[in-house]
Every structure is written in structure tokens, then in C-alpha cells.
Design an enzyme around this catalytic site. Structure first.
Site, PDB file in Angstrom:
ATOM      1  N   GLU A  16      34.576 -30.746 -15.420  1.00  0.00           N
ATOM      2  CA  GLU A  16      33.907 -29.955 -14.393  1.00  0.00           C
ATOM      3  C   GLU A  16      32.675 -30.721 -13.927  1.00  0.00           C
ATOM      4  O   GLU A  16      32.304 -31.734 -14.516  1.00  0.00           O
ATOM      5  CB  GLU A  16      33.543 -28.573 -14.939  1.00  0.00           C
ATOM      6  CG  GLU A  16      34.782 -27.734 -15.241  1.00  0.00           C
ATOM      7  CD  GLU A  16      34.451 -26.285 -15.535  1.00  0.00           C
ATOM      8  OE1 GLU A  16      34.747 -25.449 -14.683  1.00  0.00           O
ATOM      9  OE2 GLU A  16      33.907 -25.990 -16.595  1.00  0.00           O
TER      10      GLU A  16
ATOM     11  N   ARG B 287      25.742 -27.789  -9.490  1.00  0.00           N
ATOM     12  CA  ARG B 287      26.007 -26.616  -8.648  1.00  0.00           C
ATOM     13  C   ARG B 287      24.934 -26.359  -7.592  1.00  0.00           C
ATOM     14  O   ARG B 287      25.253 -26.001  -6.456  1.00  0.00           O
ATOM     15  CB  ARG B 287      26.117 -25.376  -9.527  1.00  0.00           C
ATOM     16  CG  ARG B 287      27.374 -25.401 -10.313  1.00  0.00           C
ATOM     17  CD  ARG B 287      27.540 -24.192 -11.156  1.00  0.00           C
ATOM     18  NE  ARG B 287      28.831 -24.322 -11.816  1.00  0.00           N
ATOM     19  CZ  ARG B 287      29.273 -23.525 -12.752  1.00  0.00           C
ATOM     20  NH1 ARG B 287      28.530 -22.530 -13.181  1.00  0.00           N
ATOM     21  NH2 ARG B 287      30.452 -23.717 -13.287  1.00  0.00           N
TER      22      ARG B 287
ATOM     23  N   HIS C  83      26.569 -20.066  -7.429  1.00  0.00           N
ATOM     24  CA  HIS C  83      27.806 -20.861  -7.543  1.00  0.00           C
ATOM     25  C   HIS C  83      28.269 -21.239  -6.138  1.00  0.00           C
ATOM     26  O   HIS C  83      28.279 -20.398  -5.241  1.00  0.00           O
ATOM     27  CB  HIS C  83      28.890 -20.058  -8.260  1.00  0.00           C
ATOM     28  CG  HIS C  83      30.019 -20.910  -8.744  1.00  0.00           C
ATOM     29  ND1 HIS C  83      30.947 -21.462  -7.893  1.00  0.00           N
ATOM     30  CD2 HIS C  83      30.349 -21.345  -9.984  1.00  0.00           C
ATOM     31  CE1 HIS C  83      31.805 -22.181  -8.603  1.00  0.00           C
ATOM     32  NE2 HIS C  83      31.463 -22.129  -9.874  1.00  0.00           N
TER      33      HIS C  83
ATOM     34  N   HIS D  92      25.607 -16.304  -9.572  1.00  0.00           N
ATOM     35  CA  HIS D  92      26.648 -16.483 -10.588  1.00  0.00           C
ATOM     36  C   HIS D  92      26.113 -16.409 -12.015  1.00  0.00           C
ATOM     37  O   HIS D  92      26.751 -15.848 -12.896  1.00  0.00           O
ATOM     38  CB  HIS D  92      27.301 -17.840 -10.351  1.00  0.00           C
ATOM     39  CG  HIS D  92      28.404 -18.164 -11.303  1.00  0.00           C
ATOM     40  ND1 HIS D  92      29.525 -17.364 -11.422  1.00  0.00           N
ATOM     41  CD2 HIS D  92      28.573 -19.187 -12.186  1.00  0.00           C
ATOM     42  CE1 HIS D  92      30.332 -17.889 -12.336  1.00  0.00           C
ATOM     43  NE2 HIS D  92      29.777 -18.987 -12.818  1.00  0.00           N
TER      44      HIS D  92
ATOM     45  N   ARG E 141      22.339 -24.690 -15.011  1.00  0.00           N
ATOM     46  CA  ARG E 141      23.303 -24.781 -16.111  1.00  0.00           C
ATOM     47  C   ARG E 141      24.426 -25.767 -15.807  1.00  0.00           C
ATOM     48  O   ARG E 141      25.004 -25.734 -14.727  1.00  0.00           O
ATOM     49  CB  ARG E 141      23.908 -23.402 -16.359  1.00  0.00           C
ATOM     50  CG  ARG E 141      25.089 -23.395 -17.310  1.00  0.00           C
ATOM     51  CD  ARG E 141      25.542 -21.989 -17.600  1.00  0.00           C
ATOM     52  NE  ARG E 141      26.219 -21.380 -16.495  1.00  0.00           N
ATOM     53  CZ  ARG E 141      27.548 -21.216 -16.406  1.00  0.00           C
ATOM     54  NH1 ARG E 141      28.317 -21.647 -17.384  1.00  0.00           N
ATOM     55  NH2 ARG E 141      28.087 -20.611 -15.384  1.00  0.00           N
TER      56      ARG E 141
HETATM   57  C1  LIG Z   1      33.453 -15.265 -12.709  1.00  0.00           C
HETATM   58  C2  LIG Z   1      32.747 -15.973 -13.821  1.00  0.00           C
HETATM   59  C3  LIG Z   1      33.301 -17.150 -14.351  1.00  0.00           C
HETATM   60  C4  LIG Z   1      32.650 -17.829 -15.389  1.00  0.00           C
HETATM   61  N1  LIG Z   1      33.222 -18.965 -15.924  1.00  0.00           N
HETATM   62  C5  LIG Z   1      32.626 -19.550 -16.978  1.00  0.00           C
HETATM   63  C6  LIG Z   1      33.256 -20.652 -17.636  1.00  0.00           C
HETATM   64  O1  LIG Z   1      34.359 -21.072 -17.268  1.00  0.00           O
HETATM   65  N2  LIG Z   1      32.614 -21.208 -18.687  1.00  0.00           N
HETATM   66  C7  LIG Z   1      31.406 -20.765 -19.147  1.00  0.00           C
HETATM   67  O2  LIG Z   1      30.866 -21.325 -20.107  1.00  0.00           O
HETATM   68  N3  LIG Z   1      30.810 -19.714 -18.545  1.00  0.00           N
HETATM   69  C8  LIG Z   1      31.381 -19.098 -17.494  1.00  0.00           C
HETATM   70  N4  LIG Z   1      30.776 -18.017 -16.917  1.00  0.00           N
HETATM   71  C9  LIG Z   1      29.531 -17.500 -17.506  1.00  0.00           C
HETATM   72  C10 LIG Z   1      29.869 -16.757 -18.791  1.00  0.00           C
HETATM   73  O3  LIG Z   1      31.082 -16.044 -18.640  1.00  0.00           O
HETATM   74  C11 LIG Z   1      28.776 -15.781 -19.186  1.00  0.00           C
HETATM   75  O4  LIG Z   1      27.518 -16.372 -19.079  1.00  0.00           O
HETATM   76  C12 LIG Z   1      28.965 -15.345 -20.632  1.00  0.00           C
HETATM   77  O5  LIG Z   1      30.270 -14.857 -20.821  1.00  0.00           O
HETATM   78  C13 LIG Z   1      27.939 -14.293 -21.000  1.00  0.00           C
HETATM   79  O6  LIG Z   1      28.307 -13.754 -22.236  1.00  0.00           O
HETATM   80  P1  LIG Z   1      27.403 -12.630 -22.888  1.00  0.00           P
HETATM   81  O7  LIG Z   1      28.077 -12.271 -24.165  1.00  0.00           O
HETATM   82  O8  LIG Z   1      26.001 -13.068 -22.918  1.00  0.00           O
HETATM   83  O9  LIG Z   1      27.465 -11.427 -21.841  1.00  0.00           O
HETATM   84  P2  LIG Z   1      28.687 -10.623 -21.204  1.00  0.00           P
HETATM   85  O10 LIG Z   1      29.985 -11.217 -21.581  1.00  0.00           O
HETATM   86  O11 LIG Z   1      28.413 -10.460 -19.771  1.00  0.00           O
HETATM   87  O12 LIG Z   1      28.566  -9.209 -21.929  1.00  0.00           O
HETATM   88  C14 LIG Z   1      27.473  -8.364 -21.695  1.00  0.00           C
HETATM   89  C15 LIG Z   1      27.688  -7.086 -22.479  1.00  0.00           C
HETATM   90  O13 LIG Z   1      26.484  -6.319 -22.474  1.00  0.00           O
HETATM   91  C16 LIG Z   1      26.794  -4.975 -22.223  1.00  0.00           C
HETATM   92  N5  LIG Z   1      25.585  -4.308 -21.678  1.00  0.00           N
HETATM   93  C17 LIG Z   1      24.818  -4.658 -20.616  1.00  0.00           C
HETATM   94  N6  LIG Z   1      23.800  -3.812 -20.466  1.00  0.00           N
HETATM   95  C18 LIG Z   1      23.920  -2.909 -21.460  1.00  0.00           C
HETATM   96  C19 LIG Z   1      23.192  -1.749 -21.836  1.00  0.00           C
HETATM   97  N7  LIG Z   1      22.093  -1.342 -21.180  1.00  0.00           N
HETATM   98  N8  LIG Z   1      23.627  -1.022 -22.887  1.00  0.00           N
HETATM   99  C20 LIG Z   1      24.737  -1.371 -23.578  1.00  0.00           C
HETATM  100  N9  LIG Z   1      25.457  -2.463 -23.281  1.00  0.00           N
HETATM  101  C21 LIG Z   1      25.060  -3.213 -22.222  1.00  0.00           C
HETATM  102  C22 LIG Z   1      27.963  -5.037 -21.272  1.00  0.00           C
HETATM  103  O14 LIG Z   1      28.670  -3.820 -21.199  1.00  0.00           O
HETATM  104  C23 LIG Z   1      28.761  -6.167 -21.928  1.00  0.00           C
HETATM  105  O15 LIG Z   1      29.508  -5.655 -22.996  1.00  0.00           O
HETATM  106  C24 LIG Z   1      31.412 -17.334 -15.879  1.00  0.00           C
HETATM  107  C25 LIG Z   1      30.866 -16.169 -15.351  1.00  0.00           C
HETATM  108  C26 LIG Z   1      31.524 -15.494 -14.331  1.00  0.00           C
HETATM  109  C27 LIG Z   1      30.914 -14.256 -13.769  1.00  0.00           C
END
Ligand SMILES: Cc1cc2nc3c(=O)[nH]c(=O)nc-3n(C[C@H](O)[C@H](O)[C@H](O)COP(=O)(O)OP(=O)(O)OC[C@H]3O[C@@H](n4cnc5c(N)ncnc54)[C@H](O)[C@@H]3O)c2cc1C
Length: 435
Positions: A112, A268, A226, A329, A364
Site C-alpha cells: 500500500e 494519503r 482518505h 477516514h 498514518r
Molecule cells: C472503511 C475503513 C477501512 C479501513 N481499512 C483499514 C486497513 O485496511 N488497515 C488498517 O490498519 N486500518 C484500516 N482502517 C482503520 C481501522 O479499521 C481502525 O482504525 C481500527 O479498526 C480501529 O479499531 P478500534 O478497536 O480502535 O475501534 P473500532 O473498531 O472502531 O471499535 C470501536 C468500538 O467502540 C465502541 N464505542 C464507541 N463509543 C462508545 C461508547 N460511548 N460506549 C460504548 N462503546 C462505544 C463501538 O461500538 C465499537 O465497538 C479502516 C477504517 C475504515 C473506516
């Protein structure tokens, strides 16, 4: 209701679930999610997870990450990210059974933007869905991990400047969950923007709570745009991402006259900027991504998710140009944490996108965020495992909040937006309309 736990984890994405799995199985752990367990940004990740290929690749991986981050990264955190990448990828594959794409018996690494070599592990173009399902399935087998859906963190509970629990809204009631340690894994801020690839309910709740409780935050102005989200006229919903890995495999960006105008695999922010400039020049709301030369059969098989998603929206990526434009993004800023994901408040940790470990600097590097979610949530778990036996559970009687949940959520959103706007004057809010 008043509940007592060893560890409360807020969020069921990669960071929350992996943290839970790495906690000592004797601990009583609760994971809550504001929505269903699978409604998170992790599930949406397409491209993959970056990793050092071997010991020799650690240094180049660190350099690529620093360069993409404009050298504003915390180098010691980047070093940890790269050094611990291989063991964490091995853990999700060997311990939890994550089925990575393979070729001739070897991992099929893809490339990438701004990575100098192919070092992204993936499962076709729905890596995040598979990561989530793999971790969730493992968490379901753990008797010590309880998972509660549709439970919203309203605020943390503190005593003498320490975190002792959280106010959680579930089934129309406010519960007070007391825990020896609380881990915020509640994701990014995309739900604050009209124009974003993120799940709509991710509205920076963790950031608002940190701001309200005097927990240090940093780099709130570092918001990644993005370059290639699918363009749809009059769409107010989530924008579909067209993963960078499509450009990694050869798709080209073109202007209205069918000419290339930028090197597709630059960082990006650079590519997004070039697209905005081109849109202005062309007087259009989008540019084109051309993947036709890759062949429809290949695209259908390697980029099944994108192929089907575009087809549902009337574009066959094997035969048509794809209309794309930039969208919010990712959030590089967040709650300041140290190398063990500890915030500036005792017994409060932050992991994943809500945190700022400093690995991303100002921008990032592609596929580094799932990796950050793995590496630093495991570090949080290890730190908790090492001290929790000596931690006392503190509880107290507190009245419920006086404001309604809707009002509180509105206030929280405003707090985060105001803070971002205050420090990011150059941001083009008209394009993203988050106010
Ligand atoms: C379309 C897309 C494609 C992507 N592709 C990639 C990729 O290929 N590779 C890569 O490394 N990254 C990628 N990313 C970024 C990556 O997916 C995210 O940064 C990462 O998954 C975040 O993980 P997390 O566990 O921090 O949060 P998330 O997976 O977003 O989870 C957040 C959690 O917090 C909970 N939550 C939020 N607020 C509250 C609240 N007040 N009370 C209770 N629960 C709450 C939500 O319900 C959820 O369960 C992508 C992002 C997107 C949007």
C-alpha cells in the site's frame, strides 16, 4: 444497577477484543459496545495489517512509518510497533486461527501507499471483518469475558483523581460499573463528519470524556482524509472506501480528460491534496480511479468486497471508471498514552484509534492502525496483568446524571468539534461539514 468487575473495556473492535483476550483468564472482564458487537470500524477494514517481514525489515518499516508521519511520530512507539508486529500477527494466526491469504504455502504480502515493500497481510479485501470474527469467536470461548451490546459509556467515575469505574447507559437505565482498571477502546471520530468512511455511531465519545475529566489528549487536529471514497451524489450516509490496496495493485487516478495527475502511492495527505486541486481545476466533485486494465475476473476475486459494493451502486469496476473523492477516514490524534497505553489518569487506559500512542505522527501509514490496535492493546493487557492483584476495587454511591442521554451525547460531540476547530484553522469544514 451497581456492578463490580476487575476490568471494564469500552469497545469491541480489534483493540478492545484483543486486550480482553490478552488479559489473565482469571480476571473478570466486561466488554461493552455502544451498538452491536460487530458494528465498528475494525469490521470495515479492507486493505490489511502491516507487519515487518523479518528482523531486517524492522528498520525500513520504522523509516516508512516515520516518513509518512512527517517525522512527527514518537520514534520509540514506532520502534515498538515494528518490533512487536511479527509476534502479534503470529498470535492471531496461530492462537486464534486468523486465515491470512497465502500463495504457494507462504503469506501473500500486498503493498500500500508509502510502504517501500510488500508487507501487508490480508484476507482478500475484507481483512477487518475476518479480524473481528476471529477475535470475537475466541472471546466467546472465554468464560471470564462477558460482552454486552447496546451499552453506552456516558462518563468515567473517578475518586481522588483515579478512575474507579464508569457510568453506562443500557436498556433505558444508568448503570454504575466499578472496575479496578478501565480501558477505553471506543474508536475514532468519523461520526462527527458528514463525509466519512467511518461507522456513524463513532463520535469521539472517549475524547469528550477525556476532555471533561482532565485526561491529556493530543494532536486532535491530525485527521486523516482518505483520497478515494466512492462518490455518490446526495449521500448522507457512510462513504464506501475504495482501499488503497487497489492502487497498490495498479489502479490509476485520472482527471476528467483521462490523464493521470498524481503518483498514486504517495502518502494519503499528499494524494488527497492533489485530488482536491484537480477537482477545483476540473470543476468536478470527483476524479476517476481506473482499475479496468487489471481485468474483471481478477478484480472480482481479489477485491470481492469493493467489486460487489461498487456494483450495488451501479459501477462495474472491471469495465467502468470509478468516481472517487476524499473523505474523513482516520484520527491520528487522541488520548495521550505511554508505551503501555496508560493515560495520564491512574487506572485508565486507552487503546486503538481513541488513543494517541504517537506511532502515526501527522499522517498514518496505510494498514498501521489494525497493527497499532493489536500491539498496544496487548501491552495494556500485560500492564494490567502485572499490577491488578495489588489493586483495590473502589466503589461509592453516586447519583445518576441529571441530563438526558441525548443531551449528553450532543454536548459531547460539540465539545470535541469545538476543540478540533479551535486548533485546526486550516481545515476545510465546508467539505466535511462537521458542525
Ligand atoms: C472503511 C475503513 C477501512 C479501513 N481499512 C483499514 C486497513 O485496511 N488497515 C488498517 O490498519 N486500518 C484500516 N482502517 C482503520 C481501522 O479499521 C481502525 O482504525 C481500527 O479498526 C480501529 O479499531 P478500534 O478497536 O480502535 O475501534 P473500532 O473498531 O472502531 O471499535 C470501536 C468500538 O467502540 C465502541 N464505542 C464507541 N463509543 C462508545 C461508547 N460511548 N460506549 C460504548 N462503546 C462505544 C463501538 O461500538 C465499537 O465497538 C479502516 C477504517 C475504515 C473506516
Amino acid at each position: 444497577m451497581k456492578l463490580e468487575k476487575d476490568v471494564l473495556i469500552v469497545g469491541s473492535g480489534v483493540a478492545g477484543l484483543y486486550c480482553a483476550l490478552n488479559l489473565n483468564p482469571e480476571l473478570n472482564v466486561t466488554v461493552i459496545s455502544k451498538s452491536t458487537m460487530d458494528n465498528n470500524n475494525t469490521y470495515l477494514a479492507q486493505g490489511g495489517i502491516s507487519t515487518a517481514l523479518n528482523e531486517e525489515d524492522i528498520k525500513p518499516f520504522v523509516e516508512d512509518t516515520m516518513k509518512a508521519g512527517r517525522y512527527e511520530n514518537r520514534e520509540e512507539a514506532v520502534q515498538v510497533l515494528a518490533e512487536e508486529s511479527i509476534e502479534n500477527i503470529s498470535q492471531i494466526v496461530e492462537e486464534y486461527g486468523m486465515p491470512l491469504d497465502m500463495e504457494n504455502g507462504k503469506i501473500d504480502y500486498t503493498r500500500e501507499g508509502a510502504h517501500r515493500v510488500n508487507r501487508i497481510v490480508h484476507c482478500k479485501d475484507n481483512t477487518g471483518e475476518i479480524v473481528f470474527k476471529t477475535l470475537y469467536k475466541s472471546a466467546l470461548t472465554r468464560k471470564n469475558i462477558e460482552m454486552i451490546e447496546d451499552a453506552t459509556l456516558l462518563d468515567i467515575i473517578t475518586e481522588d483523581g483515579k478512575c474507579i469505574g464508569a457510568r453506562v447507559f443500557k436498556d433505558g437505565e444508568e448503570d454504575h460499573i466499578f472496575a479496578k482498571d478501565v480501558v477505553l477502546a471506543c474508536g475514532g471520530i468519523g461520526g462527527l463528519f458528514k463525509n466519512s468512511t467511518n461507522q456513524r455511531h463513532l463520535t469521539g465519545d472517549g475524547i469528550a470524556i477525556a476532555l471533561k475529566n482532565g485526561v491529556e489528549v493530543e494532536n486532535l487536529n491530525y485527521i486523516q482524509i482518505h483520497p478515494t471514497a466512492f462518490y455518490e451524489e446526495n449521500s448522507n450516509g457512510r462513504r464506501m472506501l475504495i482501499s488503497e490496496s487497489l492502487r497498490g495493485e495498479g489502479a490509476l487516478l485520472k482527471n476528467k480528460d483521462g490523464e493521470r495527475f498524481v503518483e498514486e502511492l504517495l502518502p494519503r495527505d499528499v494524494v488527497s491534496h492533489a485530488i482536491f486541486e484537480q477537482m477545483k481545476k476540473d470543476g468536478t466533485d470527483y476524479v476517476y480511479l481506473d482499475a479496468r486494465h487489471l481485468g474483471e475476473e481478477y478484480l472480482k476475486n481479489r477485491f470481492t468486497f469493493i467489486y460487489n459494493g461498487c456494483l450495488e451502486r451501479g459501477t462495474n469496476i472491471g469495465t467502468d471508471l470509478i468516481k472517487v473523492s476524499p473523505a474523513q477516514h482516520y484520527f491520528m490524534g487522541g488520548i495521550h498514552v505511554d508505551l503501555n497505553s496508560k493515560t495520564t489518569m491512574d487506572h485508565l487506559y486507552a487503546v486503538g484509534e481513541v488513543s494517541c500512542t504517537g506511532v502515526h505522527g501527522a499522517n498514518r501509514l496505510a494498514s498501521n492502525s489494525l497493527l497499532e490496535g493489536l500491539v498496544f492493546s496487548k501491552r495494556a493487557a500485560n500492564d494490567i496483568n502485572s499490577h491488578i492483584k495489588d489493586t483495590e476495587l473502589v466503589t461509592k454511591e453516586i447519583p445518576n446524571l441529571e441530563v438526558s442521554v441525548d443531551e449528553l451525547m450532543k454536548e459531547n460531540k460539540k465539545k470535541v468539534i469545538d476543540e478540533i476547530v479551535r486548533i485546526r484553522e486550516d481545515f476545510d469544514y465546508e467539505l466535511f461539514d462537521c458542525r
